[in-house]
Design a protein around this motif. Structure first.
Motif, mmCIF file in Angstrom:
data_model
loop_
_atom_site.group_PDB
_atom_site.id
_atom_site.type_symbol
_atom_site.label_atom_id
_atom_site.label_comp_id
_atom_site.label_asym_id
_atom_site.label_seq_id
_atom_site.Cartn_x
_atom_site.Cartn_y
_atom_site.Cartn_z
ATOM 1 N N GLN A 313 -25.422 -4.294 42.285
ATOM 2 C CA GLN A 313 -25.393 -4.981 40.990
ATOM 3 C C GLN A 313 -24.446 -4.362 39.971
ATOM 4 O O GLN A 313 -23.907 -5.047 39.126
ATOM 5 C CB GLN A 313 -26.820 -5.057 40.412
ATOM 6 C CG GLN A 313 -26.952 -6.101 39.327
ATOM 7 C CD GLN A 313 -26.395 -5.652 38.001
ATOM 8 O OE1 GLN A 313 -26.573 -4.508 37.606
ATOM 9 N NE2 GLN A 313 -25.695 -6.549 37.299
ATOM 10 N N ASN A 314 -24.238 -3.060 39.998
ATOM 11 C CA ASN A 314 -23.380 -2.476 38.957
ATOM 12 C C ASN A 314 -22.648 -1.247 39.491
ATOM 13 O O ASN A 314 -23.017 -0.695 40.529
ATOM 14 C CB ASN A 314 -24.198 -2.142 37.702
ATOM 15 C CG ASN A 314 -25.293 -1.124 37.981
ATOM 16 O OD1 ASN A 314 -25.020 0.054 38.144
ATOM 17 N ND2 ASN A 314 -26.544 -1.576 38.070
ATOM 18 N N GLN A 315 -21.625 -0.861 38.743
ATOM 19 C CA GLN A 315 -20.755 0.218 39.210
ATOM 20 C C GLN A 315 -21.498 1.549 39.352
ATOM 21 O O GLN A 315 -21.303 2.284 40.315
ATOM 22 C CB GLN A 315 -19.593 0.383 38.239
ATOM 23 C CG GLN A 315 -18.534 1.314 38.780
ATOM 24 C CD GLN A 315 -17.325 1.403 37.880
ATOM 25 O OE1 GLN A 315 -17.248 0.754 36.842
ATOM 26 N NE2 GLN A 315 -16.377 2.222 38.280
ATOM 27 N N ARG A 316 -22.409 1.815 38.393
ATOM 28 C CA ARG A 316 -23.157 3.082 38.428
ATOM 29 C C ARG A 316 -23.968 3.184 39.728
ATOM 30 O O ARG A 316 -23.954 4.198 40.411
ATOM 31 C CB ARG A 316 -24.098 3.113 37.206
ATOM 32 C CG ARG A 316 -24.418 4.493 36.712
ATOM 33 C CD ARG A 316 -25.444 4.434 35.580
ATOM 34 N NE ARG A 316 -24.913 4.027 34.304
ATOM 35 C CZ ARG A 316 -25.676 3.776 33.222
ATOM 36 N NH1 ARG A 316 -26.986 3.881 33.285
ATOM 37 N NH2 ARG A 316 -25.136 3.401 32.088
ATOM 38 N N GLN A 317 -24.653 2.082 40.060
ATOM 39 C CA GLN A 317 -25.458 2.066 41.284
ATOM 40 C C GLN A 317 -24.567 2.114 42.518
ATOM 41 O O GLN A 317 -24.880 2.778 43.505
ATOM 42 C CB GLN A 317 -26.346 0.815 41.289
ATOM 43 C CG GLN A 317 -27.352 0.758 42.403
ATOM 44 C CD GLN A 317 -28.308 1.947 42.391
ATOM 45 O OE1 GLN A 317 -28.555 2.551 41.353
ATOM 46 N NE2 GLN A 317 -28.799 2.313 43.560
ATOM 47 N N PHE A 318 -23.428 1.416 42.456
ATOM 48 C CA PHE A 318 -22.459 1.403 43.565
ATOM 49 C C PHE A 318 -22.011 2.837 43.853
ATOM 50 O O PHE A 318 -21.959 3.266 45.010
ATOM 51 C CB PHE A 318 -21.269 0.540 43.150
ATOM 52 C CG PHE A 318 -20.156 0.480 44.159
ATOM 53 C CD1 PHE A 318 -20.318 -0.190 45.366
ATOM 54 C CD2 PHE A 318 -18.929 1.078 43.888
ATOM 55 C CE1 PHE A 318 -19.282 -0.256 46.293
ATOM 56 C CE2 PHE A 318 -17.892 1.015 44.802
ATOM 57 C CZ PHE A 318 -18.071 0.351 46.007
ATOM 58 N N GLU A 319 -21.706 3.577 42.796
ATOM 59 C CA GLU A 319 -21.244 4.960 42.991
ATOM 60 C C GLU A 319 -22.351 5.831 43.595
ATOM 61 O O GLU A 319 -22.083 6.678 44.448
ATOM 62 C CB GLU A 319 -20.735 5.546 41.662
ATOM 63 C CG GLU A 319 -19.349 4.996 41.344
ATOM 64 C CD GLU A 319 -18.905 5.193 39.906
ATOM 65 O OE1 GLU A 319 -19.629 5.888 39.150
ATOM 66 O OE2 GLU A 319 -17.851 4.639 39.539
ATOM 67 N N ARG A 320 -23.593 5.598 43.172
ATOM 68 C CA ARG A 320 -24.722 6.357 43.744
ATOM 69 C C ARG A 320 -24.846 6.091 45.245
ATOM 70 O O ARG A 320 -25.043 6.995 46.049
ATOM 71 C CB ARG A 320 -26.032 5.931 43.074
ATOM 72 C CG ARG A 320 -26.411 6.817 41.920
ATOM 73 C CD ARG A 320 -27.811 6.450 41.427
ATOM 74 N NE ARG A 320 -27.781 6.415 39.982
ATOM 75 C CZ ARG A 320 -28.420 5.563 39.211
ATOM 76 N NH1 ARG A 320 -29.198 4.632 39.734
ATOM 77 N NH2 ARG A 320 -28.334 5.620 37.912
ATOM 78 N N VAL A 321 -24.739 4.815 45.601
ATOM 79 C CA VAL A 321 -24.884 4.431 47.017
ATOM 80 C C VAL A 321 -23.719 4.997 47.826
ATOM 81 O O VAL A 321 -23.916 5.536 48.933
ATOM 82 C CB VAL A 321 -24.974 2.887 47.136
ATOM 83 C CG1 VAL A 321 -24.920 2.440 48.581
ATOM 84 C CG2 VAL A 321 -26.247 2.370 46.468
ATOM 85 N N MET A 322 -22.502 4.928 47.278
ATOM 86 C CA MET A 322 -21.332 5.462 47.988
ATOM 87 C C MET A 322 -21.469 6.978 48.177
ATOM 88 O O MET A 322 -21.083 7.522 49.207
ATOM 89 C CB MET A 322 -20.034 5.149 47.230
ATOM 90 C CG MET A 322 -19.696 3.675 47.174
ATOM 91 S SD MET A 322 -19.813 2.831 48.763
ATOM 92 C CE MET A 322 -18.191 3.123 49.389
ATOM 93 N N ASP A 323 -22.035 7.645 47.175
ATOM 94 C CA ASP A 323 -22.223 9.092 47.254
ATOM 95 C C ASP A 323 -23.205 9.437 48.395
ATOM 96 O O ASP A 323 -22.986 10.382 49.158
ATOM 97 C CB ASP A 323 -22.747 9.591 45.899
ATOM 98 C CG ASP A 323 -23.049 11.078 45.919
ATOM 99 O OD1 ASP A 323 -22.135 11.840 46.266
ATOM 100 O OD2 ASP A 323 -24.200 11.467 45.621
ATOM 101 N N LEU A 324 -24.251 8.637 48.502
ATOM 102 C CA LEU A 324 -25.235 8.855 49.563
ATOM 103 C C LEU A 324 -24.598 8.622 50.943
ATOM 104 O O LEU A 324 -24.846 9.364 51.901
ATOM 105 C CB LEU A 324 -26.405 7.895 49.334
ATOM 106 C CG LEU A 324 -27.793 8.330 49.741
ATOM 107 C CD1 LEU A 324 -28.158 9.696 49.213
ATOM 108 C CD2 LEU A 324 -28.816 7.293 49.235
ATOM 109 N N LEU A 325 -23.748 7.600 51.027
ATOM 110 C CA LEU A 325 -23.060 7.317 52.295
ATOM 111 C C LEU A 325 -22.090 8.435 52.649
ATOM 112 O O LEU A 325 -22.003 8.851 53.808
ATOM 113 C CB LEU A 325 -22.274 5.997 52.170
ATOM 114 C CG LEU A 325 -23.037 4.717 52.477
ATOM 115 C CD1 LEU A 325 -22.147 3.510 52.265
ATOM 116 C CD2 LEU A 325 -23.588 4.720 53.901
#
Ligand code: NAD
Length: 464
Positions: A313-325
């Motif tokens: 939904q948003n860039q902040r969450q996208f970055e969190r998910v990418m960091d986890l990946l």
């Protein structure tokens, strides 16, 4: 915004981004301290008459508001997809469902309990409203989770100031506009703003209660802030839900259900399956089925035909998910990915299944809130119950088995507010929903949820 029944512009705005493109497409009002004060004052004034309005009338108006949501579901769902990302038909389901949910809540009437009715005295306990409610909603189910608060709060006789997430303000602002003709001025206010507005609200002395849905980290800050005025709180927070799959399941039957229990709304669901424990004897077979479904599932722009899962939904969450990946890749975990995703500046992440990672890896321990599902093997039921419960969260869980007696026995040992057997993601307006441990405080829905917007008052009448 909607303050005191009127349309109120703000001198500053916040940008609203379409997560499927990464482009800003609208601006929403950024509420000032004075406008927040005006909303609270208006809600306080309105409370005096709203609390004395017969409950049948309050219920009728909430029902009417539900009708309006249903009537406008098609219009709102297009706006919803633009700001939230979810495919239009699924967006429609949320808005239409929120209207029906309001109808169901409007059927509830708080009890009056007669404790004693004798020659000596008459004693009864009834429930009275609290005052002005501060309702704060997240971006993952922006309409539904807001109406979970608004409907019971208003039926109970409170007035409301509602704040959507800065990432998804538009549908909620439009709902404020639509409800102007339903409720008397001040009964239902909608304001929007950036990151500062939430703390401004929770520290505002005019609120009697804060009903908050969001992350556990923010929930703790909300509770701290509420403590200063002893504001009541209901906190619906994060989860890291475990599902346990026993060896006797029909794999073809359950694979699809398990997949969507984990990935619906691009896995941005508080009660999504976020750790999948599978008996070792069926592990490979279920994994291969889930990966096959992932490869057939179209991830893309929710406004395009055929899209099943939208962007993060948003860039902040996208970055969190990418960091986890990234962390999963760096630590050598095996990632099995689904269909390709658009490469256009939108916040897209392919559906990813993590193949039997260690229990202590970040991808297992943290709430991803994105399409990364760790699948883990287990041998014995006792062991897997301990692993499922070994979490600071306690929101929901699931058990999959043909042996329903055994599944029930396991379900009773899961330390969460909701447990599903052979289904998932099902919630209903007449059953309490809430988190154990760090997943929340108090409940929403059901009579218990309605009573969280009220407080008991016991009246003693002397006789004779
Ligand atoms: P978040 O905590 O970042 O934000 C939630 C809301 O709180 C937003 O409106 C935000 O503007 C506001 N906010 C932020 N900081 C604040 C502060 N200091 N004081 C007051 N308000 C503040 O959460 P999110 O990222 O929007 O939502 C995702 C999280 O919500 C996930 O953890 C998810 O599991 C959880 N969630 C829980 C439920 C549930 O019912 N238990 C439902 C949906 C989502």
């Amino acid at each position: 915004m909607t303050i005191d029944g009127k349309s109120v512009p703000a001198s500053k705005t916040i940008p609203v981004t379409n997560p499927a493109t990464g482009a800003v497409f609208a601006a929403a009002p950024d509420c000032s301290q004075e406008q927040l004060d005006a909303a609270v004052d208006s809600a306080k004034r309105a409370f005096k008459s709203w609390k004395n309005t017969p409950i049948e009338q309050r219920q009728a108006l909430v029902r009417k508001a539900g009708d309006i949501l249903i009537e406008h579901a098609a219009e709102l769902s297009r706006l919803f997809t633009q700001e939230q990302g979810r495919p239009v038909d699924a967006a429609f389901m949320e808005i239409d469902g929120a209207g029906k949910w309001m109808h169901a809540v409007a059927e509830m009437t708080p009890p009056v309990e007669v404790i004693e009715d004798s020659d000596k005295q008459f004693v009864e306990t009834r429930y009275v409203p609290l005052g002005v409610i501060c309702a704060i909603a997240p971006w993952n189910f922006p309409v539904n989770l807001a109406m979970w608060k608004v409907a019971p709060a208003l039926i109970a006789g409170n007035t409301v100031v509602l704040k959507p997430s800065p990432f998804t303000p538009l549908c909620t602002l439009r709902i404020g506009e639509l409800f102007r003709g339903v409720f008397p001025p001040g009964v239902f206010n909608v304001i929007s703003g950036g990151d500062e507005l939430g703390p401004m609200m929770t520290s505002h002395p005019g609120f009697a209660k804060i009903s908050f849905t969001g992350s556990s980290a923010t929930g703790k800050k909300v509770m701290e802030s509420a403590a200063r005025d002893l504001k009541r709180v209901t906190l619906e927070l994060g989860g890291n839900d475990a599902a346990i799959v026993l060896p006797d399941v029909d794999l073809d039957e359950v694979a699809q259900k398990i997949f969507f229990g984990a990935f619906y709304n691009t896995a941005q669901i508080c009660v999504a399956t976020k750790r999948l424990y599978v008996h070792h004897s069926i592990y490979d077979a279920l994994r291969d089925r889930l990966v096959a479904i992932a490869r057939q599932t179209k991830v893309g722009d929710g406004s395009e035909q055929g899209t099943v899962l939208g962007p993060i939904q948003n860039q902040r969450q996208f970055e969190r998910v990418m960091d986890l990946l990234d962390d999963a890749r760096k630590t050598g975990l095996t990632l099995l990915t689904g269909s390709d995703v658009p490469d256009n500046g939108g916040y897209f992440v392919p559906v990813t299944i993590v193949d039997n990672p260690p229990e202590n890896s970040r991808v297992v321990q943290e709430e991803a809130f994105g399409p990364i599902l760790p699948m883990l093997k287990f041998d014995a039921v006792e062991e897997v119950i301990d692993r499922a419960n070994d979490s600071e969260y306690g929101l929901a869980g699931a058990v999959w088995s043909k042996d329903t007696a055994k599944a029930l026995e396991i379900a009773r040992q899961i330390e969460t507010g909701t447990v599903w057997i052979n289904q998932n993601l099902i919630l209903r307006p007449d059953a309490p929903f809430g988190g154990h441990k760090h997943s929340g405080l108090g409940v929403e829905n059901g009579m218990e949820g309605l009573l969280e917007y009220m407080q008991p008052q016991t009246v003693y009448l002397a006789r004779g």
